[in-house]
Design a protein around this motif. Structure first.
Motif, PDB file in Angstrom:
ATOM      1  N   ARG A  82     -36.508 -42.687   4.386  1.00 23.40           N
ATOM      2  CA  ARG A  82     -35.237 -42.008   4.751  1.00 23.40           C
ATOM      3  C   ARG A  82     -35.021 -40.797   3.858  1.00 23.40           C
ATOM      4  O   ARG A  82     -34.679 -39.713   4.330  1.00 23.40           O
ATOM      5  CB  ARG A  82     -34.042 -42.939   4.579  1.00 23.40           C
ATOM      6  CG  ARG A  82     -33.856 -43.932   5.632  1.00 23.40           C
ATOM      7  CD  ARG A  82     -33.095 -43.396   6.824  1.00 23.40           C
ATOM      8  NE  ARG A  82     -33.279 -44.377   7.874  1.00 23.40           N
ATOM      9  CZ  ARG A  82     -33.320 -44.109   9.151  1.00 23.40           C
ATOM     10  NH1 ARG A  82     -33.159 -42.891   9.595  1.00 23.40           N
ATOM     11  NH2 ARG A  82     -33.503 -45.056  10.021  1.00 23.40           N
ATOM     12  N   LEU A  83     -35.180 -40.995   2.548  1.00 22.28           N
ATOM     13  CA  LEU A  83     -34.977 -39.907   1.592  1.00 22.28           C
ATOM     14  C   LEU A  83     -35.952 -38.763   1.868  1.00 22.28           C
ATOM     15  O   LEU A  83     -35.562 -37.596   1.945  1.00 22.28           O
ATOM     16  CB  LEU A  83     -35.165 -40.433   0.167  1.00 22.28           C
ATOM     17  CG  LEU A  83     -35.073 -39.395  -0.944  1.00 22.28           C
ATOM     18  CD1 LEU A  83     -33.685 -38.782  -0.996  1.00 22.28           C
ATOM     19  CD2 LEU A  83     -35.427 -40.037  -2.280  1.00 22.28           C
ATOM     20  N   ARG A 103     -27.728 -39.616   3.409  1.00 28.26           N
ATOM     21  CA  ARG A 103     -26.624 -40.548   3.161  1.00 28.26           C
ATOM     22  C   ARG A 103     -27.098 -41.990   3.271  1.00 28.26           C
ATOM     23  O   ARG A 103     -26.745 -42.840   2.451  1.00 28.26           O
ATOM     24  CB  ARG A 103     -25.468 -40.293   4.130  1.00 28.26           C
ATOM     25  CG  ARG A 103     -24.550 -39.180   3.700  1.00 28.26           C
ATOM     26  CD  ARG A 103     -23.201 -39.214   4.407  1.00 28.26           C
ATOM     27  NE  ARG A 103     -23.285 -39.413   5.851  1.00 28.26           N
ATOM     28  CZ  ARG A 103     -23.404 -38.426   6.752  1.00 28.26           C
ATOM     29  NH1 ARG A 103     -23.432 -37.171   6.354  1.00 28.26           N
ATOM     30  NH2 ARG A 103     -23.457 -38.692   8.033  1.00 28.26           N
ATOM     31  N   MET A 104     -27.906 -42.280   4.292  1.00 22.81           N
ATOM     32  CA  MET A 104     -28.396 -43.644   4.471  1.00 22.81           C
ATOM     33  C   MET A 104     -29.320 -44.040   3.321  1.00 22.81           C
ATOM     34  O   MET A 104     -29.248 -45.165   2.822  1.00 22.81           O
ATOM     35  CB  MET A 104     -29.118 -43.812   5.806  1.00 22.81           C
ATOM     36  CG  MET A 104     -29.503 -45.275   6.056  1.00 22.81           C
ATOM     37  SD  MET A 104     -30.308 -45.548   7.642  1.00 22.81           S
ATOM     38  CE  MET A 104     -28.947 -45.289   8.760  1.00 22.81           C
ATOM     39  N   ALA A 105     -30.173 -43.121   2.884  1.00 22.38           N
ATOM     40  CA  ALA A 105     -31.066 -43.413   1.753  1.00 22.38           C
ATOM     41  C   ALA A 105     -30.252 -43.738   0.510  1.00 22.38           C
ATOM     42  O   ALA A 105     -30.573 -44.686  -0.221  1.00 22.38           O
ATOM     43  CB  ALA A 105     -31.997 -42.230   1.487  1.00 22.38           C
ATOM     44  N   GLY A 109     -30.043 -47.330  -1.400  1.00 17.69           N
ATOM     45  CA  GLY A 109     -30.350 -47.382  -2.822  1.00 17.69           C
ATOM     46  C   GLY A 109     -29.193 -47.836  -3.672  1.00 17.69           C
ATOM     47  O   GLY A 109     -29.274 -47.852  -4.899  1.00 17.69           O
ATOM     48  N   GLY A 110     -28.071 -48.179  -3.030  1.00 17.35           N
ATOM     49  CA  GLY A 110     -26.908 -48.687  -3.762  1.00 17.35           C
ATOM     50  C   GLY A 110     -25.971 -47.607  -4.260  1.00 17.35           C
ATOM     51  O   GLY A 110     -25.072 -47.876  -5.033  1.00 17.35           O
ATOM     52  N   GLU A 111     -26.177 -46.384  -3.816  1.00 20.62           N
ATOM     53  CA  GLU A 111     -25.285 -45.292  -4.223  1.00 20.62           C
ATOM     54  C   GLU A 111     -24.210 -45.111  -3.141  1.00 20.62           C
ATOM     55  O   GLU A 111     -24.535 -44.936  -1.982  1.00 20.62           O
ATOM     56  CB  GLU A 111     -26.060 -43.975  -4.352  1.00 20.62           C
ATOM     57  CG  GLU A 111     -27.133 -44.010  -5.413  1.00 20.62           C
ATOM     58  CD  GLU A 111     -27.960 -42.740  -5.382  1.00 20.62           C
ATOM     59  OE1 GLU A 111     -27.439 -41.664  -5.030  1.00 20.62           O
ATOM     60  OE2 GLU A 111     -29.160 -42.847  -5.705  1.00 20.62           O
TER      61      GLU A 111
END
Length: 117
Positions: A82-83, A103-105, A109-111
C-alpha cells in the motif's frame, strides 16, 4: 525456450541473485532476474514486492504500479505494498490516487490522525 543468465539456477538461487543485484543498486538487473521468478511463482508476495521495488528504483513506475496492484489483489492489507503504491503514484504526479493508499498504509501500520482518539 533459450535459458539466459537471468533464469539460470533454482528458484532459491535466482532469489538470492536478485537480492544481491538489488543490494548492489543494480535495480534493472534485479528486475530481469525477478521477472522470470515472479512468473514462475506468482502467488509469492516477497519476489513480487522486490520486483516492484526494483522497478520503482529503476524509474519503471508503471511496471512497479502493476506489480503492487497484483500484490494487493491477493492481499489487500499488505501494508508495505500500500505504501509503495502510494509513493509510486505520487512519483507519477497522481497525488489524488495516491492519498487513499498512503492513508490505508498508515492505518495498517498503527498510525492514526491525532483527532481519531
Amino acid at each position: 525456450m533459450e535459458m539466459t543468465y537471468y533464469d539460470h539456477g533454482t528458484a532459491a538461487e535466482r532469489w538470492e541473485r536478485a537480492r544481491q543485484f538489488f543490494d548492489a543498486k543494480e535495480y534493472a538487473t534485479a528486475a530481469r532476474v525477478l521477472d522470470g521468478l515472479v512468473a514462475e511463482v506468482p502467488e509469492q508476495v516477497a519476489p513480487r514486492l522486490l520486483l516492484a521495488r526494483s522497478y520503482y528504483h529503476s524509474a519503471q513506475l508503471r511496471r512497479a504500479e502493476g506489480e503492487l496492484r497484483a500484490v494487493l489483489e491477493r492481499d489487500p492489507v499488505e501494508e508495505y505494498a500500500r505504501l509503495m503504491l502510494g509513493r509510486t503514484l505520487q512519483r507519477q504526479g497522481r497525488d489524488a490516487e495516491a492519498e487513499p493508499h498512503l492513508r490505508m498504509a498508515a492505518a495498517l501500520g498503527g498510525e492514526f490522525p491525532a483527532d481519531a482518539s
